[in-house]
Design a protein around this motif. Structure first.
Motif, short mmCIF file in Angstrom:
data_model
loop_
_atom_site.label_atom_id
_atom_site.label_comp_id
_atom_site.label_asym_id
_atom_site.label_seq_id
_atom_site.Cartn_x
_atom_site.Cartn_y
_atom_site.Cartn_z
N LEU A 139 46.22 -43.13 4.35
CA LEU A 139 47.54 -42.86 3.75
C LEU A 139 47.42 -41.86 2.62
CD1 LEU A 139 49.32 -46.31 3.44
CD2 LEU A 139 50.06 -44.33 4.73
N LEU A 140 46.28 -41.91 1.92
CA LEU A 140 46.11 -41.04 0.77
C LEU A 140 45.37 -39.76 1.15
CD1 LEU A 140 45.15 -43.62 -2.00
CD2 LEU A 140 47.32 -42.45 -1.67
N LEU A 141 44.99 -39.64 2.41
CA LEU A 141 44.23 -38.47 2.82
C LEU A 141 45.07 -37.21 2.74
CD1 LEU A 141 41.35 -38.05 4.18
CD2 LEU A 141 42.69 -37.60 6.25
N PRO A 142 44.64 -36.23 1.94
CA PRO A 142 45.42 -35.00 1.86
C PRO A 142 45.37 -34.25 3.19
CG PRO A 142 43.56 -34.98 0.31
CD PRO A 142 43.44 -36.22 1.10
N GLY A 143 46.53 -33.88 3.70
CA GLY A 143 46.61 -33.23 5.01
C GLY A 143 45.80 -31.95 5.10
N VAL A 144 45.53 -31.33 3.97
CA VAL A 144 44.88 -30.02 3.98
C VAL A 144 43.51 -30.09 4.61
CG1 VAL A 144 44.02 -30.33 1.61
CG2 VAL A 144 44.21 -28.04 2.55
N VAL A 145 42.83 -31.24 4.53
CA VAL A 145 41.44 -31.31 4.96
C VAL A 145 41.32 -31.40 6.49
CG1 VAL A 145 41.10 -33.81 4.86
CG2 VAL A 145 39.20 -32.30 4.34
N THR A 146 42.42 -31.65 7.18
CA THR A 146 42.36 -31.66 8.64
C THR A 146 43.07 -30.46 9.26
OG1 THR A 146 44.35 -33.02 8.72
CG2 THR A 146 42.26 -34.19 8.75
N LEU A 147 43.69 -29.65 8.42
CA LEU A 147 44.58 -28.58 8.89
C LEU A 147 43.90 -27.60 9.84
CD1 LEU A 147 47.52 -27.60 8.19
CD2 LEU A 147 46.43 -25.99 6.64
N ILE A 148 42.81 -27.02 9.37
CA ILE A 148 42.22 -25.90 10.13
C ILE A 148 41.51 -26.36 11.41
CG2 ILE A 148 40.40 -24.16 10.01
CD1 ILE A 148 41.58 -23.71 7.08
N ILE A 160 52.14 -34.05 20.04
CA ILE A 160 51.10 -34.94 20.59
C ILE A 160 50.59 -35.95 19.55
CG2 ILE A 160 48.72 -35.02 21.47
CD1 ILE A 160 49.39 -32.54 23.12
N PRO A 161 50.23 -35.52 18.33
CA PRO A 161 49.68 -36.51 17.38
C PRO A 161 50.62 -37.69 17.14
CG PRO A 161 49.30 -34.30 16.57
CD PRO A 161 50.20 -34.16 17.77
N TYR A 162 51.93 -37.48 17.26
CA TYR A 162 52.86 -38.58 17.01
C TYR A 162 52.72 -39.71 18.01
CZ TYR A 162 55.42 -35.89 13.56
OH TYR A 162 55.78 -35.20 12.44
N PHE A 163 52.18 -39.40 19.19
CA PHE A 163 52.08 -40.43 20.23
C PHE A 163 50.88 -41.34 20.01
CE2 PHE A 163 55.28 -37.89 22.11
CZ PHE A 163 55.99 -38.75 22.93
N PHE A 164 50.13 -41.10 18.94
CA PHE A 164 48.96 -41.93 18.67
C PHE A 164 49.11 -42.71 17.37
CE2 PHE A 164 47.73 -38.72 21.63
CZ PHE A 164 46.89 -39.38 22.52
N GLY A 165 50.34 -42.90 16.95
CA GLY A 165 50.60 -43.71 15.76
C GLY A 165 50.45 -42.90 14.49
N SER A 166 51.03 -43.40 13.41
CA SER A 166 50.82 -42.77 12.12
C SER A 166 50.58 -43.88 11.10
CB SER A 166 52.01 -41.91 11.72
OG SER A 166 52.91 -42.66 10.96
N ALA A 167 49.65 -43.62 10.19
CA ALA A 167 49.18 -44.67 9.28
C ALA A 167 50.35 -45.35 8.57
CB ALA A 167 48.21 -44.07 8.28
N PHE A 168 51.25 -44.52 8.03
CA PHE A 168 52.31 -45.09 7.23
C PHE A 168 53.24 -45.98 8.05
CE2 PHE A 168 56.52 -45.01 5.33
CZ PHE A 168 56.20 -45.70 4.18
#
Lengths: 304, 290
Positions: B129-138, B158-166
């Motif tokens: 939940l606290l993971l900054p999105g920037v580190v997975t961006l590239i 596609i990523p939405y079909f695998f759940g989201s932490a929040f």
């Protein structure tokens, strides 16, 4: 197959989408970011290992990196406490007021709903240096007009004003809910102890609210360091080569990273920037969590 | 004597209270103006003729109002409103269905099933939940690029079909409040977990599902960075990027820009007024359970 194995299999079937997501969209990209950060990588050719060269360039050669760091720090250090204070102030007023809560709550929250592109364009219009609404207001009260986004001194405050307009509604609602949760019995006990309203606010209500303050602070801080759309739209001029605002005064970290990665396709360098920001945010989060033991009161926990 | 004194005192308190309320409302009212005037300005600029926009003193109501701006903006080839809207709706609806369904299934496992490693996995979920999105961006971009999906909505959806932490977290908290007896009774009847989730849980946690759906829908509607990264063909642009592109073409036509801007904002504001209860509840849940 034992009952336990069967239960496990069934449960893992249920969580499998999330496991895949954690592996493919979290763990792998995180590790890959660290790997790419040590390569020269333009996406068309395979990454070439160059060790810490990207970091060396970043810290010693790339002047714009430090400009971006400064701009982002300025933006965060001013806007986050302001957002927190204004949100808390408004929630407190709303909690005190007897009528019209619905109206005011809506008024403060609506800007949070407006798409970031719209918000930015709207404020570019309001902050127009020649005859925008903001300058009209300044002139009406006899103050000199400001250059806003066209001046080095006022471009970052312009971004901060936008952050305030759009970023106060959400924490305000959360604070308000927190205030409504303060047990009436505690307040009555404090009244019997002969405290005045001011004392009750600072000695009873605020301590009870510290978990909420902590949560809002953490979320806003992490988001603020990664601010992008506002600065990007406000400084957009199609080509990545032009300065972001006067003397790059609105070049925030994420815009610099975006340009490196997606305008110049320096994916290795952009990854290195991502890693640095990530590490900074991890350290900040840890510091904040550690410090929270000193100032956040959890219900049921004994006071230190 | 004491009675008079008492009366005076309570009168004084009433006056004080009224005065206090006066100050509170005065403050609230003037601050709310600071929040509302920009929205009014967005609207009023959108119906102005060009020469009444940047004026000192400001013009609060144009003479005459130029409603045709909306026709001009929304039929401009540079702002193909209905196509942009179609793209945005496609993005919003598919991603929302994806995240609601997948997050509910995962949340159910966390809330109701016992399995090895559950608490560890849930801890990791909270940490992300606290993971900054920037580190997975590239690397995520590179991944989709290698799969030949850059330029389509697939990387956004596609990523939405695998759940989201929040969403998993929120729904789990909600499901934990549902009495176990309700599903246990169904177990006895031989119902499987999917059936229990679908027949018992889903109806009971509907408000939470609606909250998740609303917030995801709005997030996708407003998303700027995602489409900016992944979409290059203007025929696929969503509203947010479409407005941005429109603005770069018509930089000084503020009346048309604000008309287009308001057109993409009004659906959100309308949704807010219709679903207000869920909005307030949702934001509140975010903070209190977090």
């Amino acid at each position: 197959m034992s009952r336990k194995t069967r239960d496990n299999l069934r449960a893992y079937l249920f969580v499998s989408p999330w496991l895949i997501s954690l592996l493919v969209f979290t763990a792998y990209p995180m590790l890959a970011s660290f790997y790419f950060s040590m390569t020269r990588y333009t996406i068309v050719r395979p990454p070439v290992w160059i060790g810490l060269e990207n970091f060396r360039v970043m810290f010693t050669k790339d002047d714009l990196f430090w400009v971006a760091v400064w701009n982002t720090l300025y933006y965060t250090v001013v806007s986050v406490p302001l957002q927190m204070l204004v949100a808390l102030f408004l929630a407190t007023l709303l909690n005190l007021s007897t009528r019209g809560i619905g109206f005011y709550r809506t008024a403060f929250y609506l800007p949070a709903l407006v798409p970031a592109v719209v918000t930015t364009l709207l404020w570019m219009l309001i902050l127009d240096p020649r005859a925008g609404l903001a300058n009209a207001a300044l002139e009406a009260v006899g103050l000199p007009k400001l250059g806003w986004m066209y001046s080095v001194a006022w471009s970052k405050p312009s971004l901060i004003i936008i952050a305030l307009w759009t970023g106060v509604g959400q924490p305000m609602l959360i604070f308000l809910a927190g205030l409504k949760n303060v047990p009436q019995s505690l307040l009555e006990a404090a009244i019997i102890d002969g405290t005045n309203a001011w004392q009750r606010y600072w000695r009873v209500i605020i301590p009870l609210l510290t978990p909420t303050i902590f949560f809002n602070l953490l979320i806003t801080l992490i988001a603020s360091f990664q601010v992008f759309t506002t600065a990007f739209v406000a400084t957009a001029s199609a080509s990545g080569a032009s300065p972001a605002g006067p003397l790059n005064s609105m070049l925030v970290y994420m815009v610099h990273l975006y340009r490196q990665g997606f305008s110049y396709f320096a994916m290795g360098y952009a990854s290195a920037m991502a890693v640095v920001l990530f590490l900074v945010l991890v350290v900040l989060t840890l510091i904040l969590v550690r410090s929270s033991r000193e100032w956040v009161h959890y219900e049921g926990a004994s006071p230190r | 004597m004491t009675g008079v004194y008492k009366g005076q005192r309570s009168n004084a308190m009433k006056v004080q209270k009224l005065l206090g309320q006066g100050v509170v409302h005065g403050l609230l009212f003037s601050i709310s103006l600071l929040f509302l005037i920009p929205l009014w300005w967005l609207f009023v600029t959108s119906i102005k003729p060009l020469d009444q926009i940047l004026t000192i003193p400001p013009i609060w109501w144009p003479q005459p109002p130029q409603w045709e701006n909306y026709v001009a903006a929304l039929t401009s080839p540079a702002f193909p409103f209905w196509r942009l809207m179609g793209n945005t709706l496609f993005y919003c609806v598919t991603s929302t269905i994806g995240t609601v369904v997948s997050s509910a299934v995962v949340a159910y496992a966390f809330a109701r099933m016992r399995f090895t490693g559950r608490d560890l996995l849930f801890g990791i979920t909270l940490a992300t939940l606290l993971l900054p999105g920037v580190v997975t961006l590239i690397p995520t971009y590179v991944l989709f690029q290698r799969m030949g999906l850059v330029g389509t909505y697939a990387p956004l959806i596609i990523p939405y079909f695998f759940g989201s932490a929040f969403n998993i977290f929120l729904l789990r908290q909600f499901m934990l409040t549902i009495p176990v007896e309700l599903s246990d009774a169904a177990y006895v009847d031989g119902a499987g977990d999917f059936l229990i989730l679908w027949r018992i849980m889903v109806p009971l946690v509907k408000p939470a599902l609606i909250v998740v759906a609303i917030f995801n829908f709005i997030y996708a509607w407003n998303d700027f960075l995602g489409p900016l990264l992944y979409l290059d063909d203007s025929s696929r642009y969503p509203l947010s990027i479409g407005l941005y592109a429109f603005r770069t073409r018509f930089a000084l036509q503020w009346n048309l820009i604000t008309a287009a801007a308001l057109a993409i904002t009004i659906p959100l504001i309308a949704a807010f007024f219709v679903l207000q209860r869920y909005f307030i509840e949702g934001v509140t849940l975010t903070g209190l359970k977090g």
